[in-house]
Design an enzyme around this catalytic site. Structure first.
Site, PDB file in Angstrom:
ATOM      1  N   CYS A 209       0.841  -1.208   0.000  1.00 22.38           N
ATOM      2  CA  CYS A 209       0.000   0.000   0.000  1.00 22.38           C
ATOM      3  C   CYS A 209       0.871   1.251   0.000  1.00 22.38           C
ATOM      4  O   CYS A 209       1.428   1.625   1.033  1.00 22.38           O
ATOM      5  CB  CYS A 209      -0.925  -0.012   1.209  1.00 22.38           C
ATOM      6  SG  CYS A 209      -1.943   1.457   1.348  1.00 22.38           S
TER       7      CYS A 209
ATOM      8  N   CYS B  18      -0.312   4.059   2.256  1.00 21.76           N
ATOM      9  CA  CYS B  18      -0.041   3.827   3.677  1.00 21.76           C
ATOM     10  C   CYS B  18       1.438   4.051   4.001  1.00 21.76           C
ATOM     11  O   CYS B  18       1.784   4.625   5.034  1.00 21.76           O
ATOM     12  CB  CYS B  18      -0.385   2.390   4.068  1.00 21.76           C
ATOM     13  SG  CYS B  18      -1.937   1.795   3.409  1.00 21.76           S
ATOM     14  N   ASP B  19       2.322   3.579   3.156  1.00 24.37           N
ATOM     15  CA  ASP B  19       3.738   3.472   3.543  1.00 24.37           C
ATOM     16  C   ASP B  19       4.699   4.360   2.746  1.00 24.37           C
ATOM     17  O   ASP B  19       5.878   4.454   3.094  1.00 24.37           O
ATOM     18  CB  ASP B  19       4.192   2.003   3.384  1.00 24.37           C
ATOM     19  CG  ASP B  19       3.394   1.078   4.301  1.00 24.37           C
ATOM     20  OD1 ASP B  19       2.949   1.541   5.367  1.00 24.37           O
ATOM     21  OD2 ASP B  19       3.211  -0.097   3.938  1.00 24.37           O
TER      22      ASP B  19
END
Ligand code: NAP
Length: 310
Positions: A137, A140-141
């Protein structure tokens, strides 16, 4: 041994952000609520380290910690949680039936929150370095990899989108694709290919994922000439699609050609009393916060449905 209660107002299947949020809302609406968590309670966030984009945690929070808090909150509101796997459902019966290997439970309403899993390349190193440089993701990261070289695997819209997004942080983004042309839509391809930070490696499969404490490099194989290439990077983003956890729903609710639940109206599945929330229907946003939002919506929809049945 005390006899297990088997009839509930609402049964929630799945224990990710959607399921726990549905539990919180359902129990606060004073519905007798059972949540059956699946064999790995907590969902995809259990494989995540720092979560910086879930509102309310200004210092960030570890994915598993966030899920423990959500579970406690649902239990505190009154949701009964069973850590077991649902093996079948019968949505043609009234009341609706949800079965584990050992028990069958009944409810007037069911909220399906079974989630999805990112498709895996299937290499040992991928599992070993998941959350340690290997991610599924970019939203997300990505921010953890400022000014580093990054690798994205895949050739679909997700890979193009992830790669383009990652150029905000990375010095270079390498897209590795197994064929000589992308599956992605032309507009997404053009957007990625026109970005000067993106380099493309066509006809390459990932043969090995290596590192020490964390991910360091991939070994690629050029499928045309057999040449091996080592690509070092700070992070590896696998973007080769997702698989919704909808096997138990086959023949029970409408699924699209990729196995995602088709929603009819808000969170309704089209089967009276059966609602759905989170990544098992949502292939667009796939965020913890959106799953939680859908969980809330599904519980409110279930509450309204139950009120109308009285
Ligand atoms: P996808 O379209 O199924 O593409 C998966 C890609 O990964 C393909 O290029 C495939 O290669 C490759 N792949 C699959 N298994 C692999 C493996 N084991 N090893 C290496 N490569 C592998 O998945 P997606 O990109 O996640 O998209 C899913 C759906 O969501 C699509 O309908 C897409 O249009 C949509 N989507 C839309 C947007 C948007 O509009 N903003 C953004 C993301 C996704 P091959 O091409 O060789 O099969």
């Amino acid at each position: 041994m005390s006899e297990q209660k088997t009839k509930y107002d609402i049964i929630i299947i799945g224990a990710g952000p959607a399921g726990y949020t549905a539990g919180i809302y359902s129990s606060r609406a004073r519905h007798n609520t059972l949540l059956i968590s699946g064999i790995l309670p907590g969902g995809q966030l259990m494989n995540t380290t720092d979560v910086e984009n879930y509102p309310g945690f200004d210092e960030g929070i570890m994915g598993p910690d966030l899920m423990i808090i959500m579970r406690k909150q649902a239990e505190k509101m009154g949701t009964k949680i069973i850590d077991d796997e649902v093996v079948s459902v019968d949505f043609k019966s009234k009341p609706l039936k949800v079965s584990t290997a050992s028990s069958t439970f009944e409810a007037n309403s069911v909220i399906v929150c079974t989630g999805a899993n990112p498709r895996k390349i299937g290499l040992d190193g991928e599992q070993a370095f998941a959350g340690k440089g290997v991610s599924y993701c970019a939203t997300c990261d990505g921010a953890f990899f400022k000014n580093q070289e990054l690798i994205v695997v895949g050739g679909g819209d997700s890979a193009m989108e992830e790669a383009t997004f990652l150029t905000k942080f990375a010095s270079t983004v390498h897209i590795v694709h197994r064929r000589d042309e992308f599956r992605a839509s032309k507009i997404m391809q053009e957007r990625a290919l026109s970005n000067e930070k993106i380099k493309v490696h066509f006809n390459c499969t990932v043969e090995d994922i290596q590192g020490d404490q964390k991910f360091q490099k991939v070994i690629l194989k050029n499928v045309k000439n057999g040449e091996k290439i080592t690509l070092e990077a700070g992070g590896l983003f696998v973007a080769i699609g997702h698989e919704p956890n909808s096997k138990i729903l086959e023949g029970q609710v409408e699924l699209d050609e990729n196995g995602y639940v088709v929603l009819k109206n808000n969170t309704e599945t089209g089967v009276p009393g059966v609602f759905c929330a989170g990544d098992v229907h949502d292939h667009r946003y796939r965020q913890a916060v959106t799953a939680a939002g859908f969980g809330c919506m599904a519980a409110i929809d279930a509450d309204k449905y139950l009120a109308e049945q009285k």
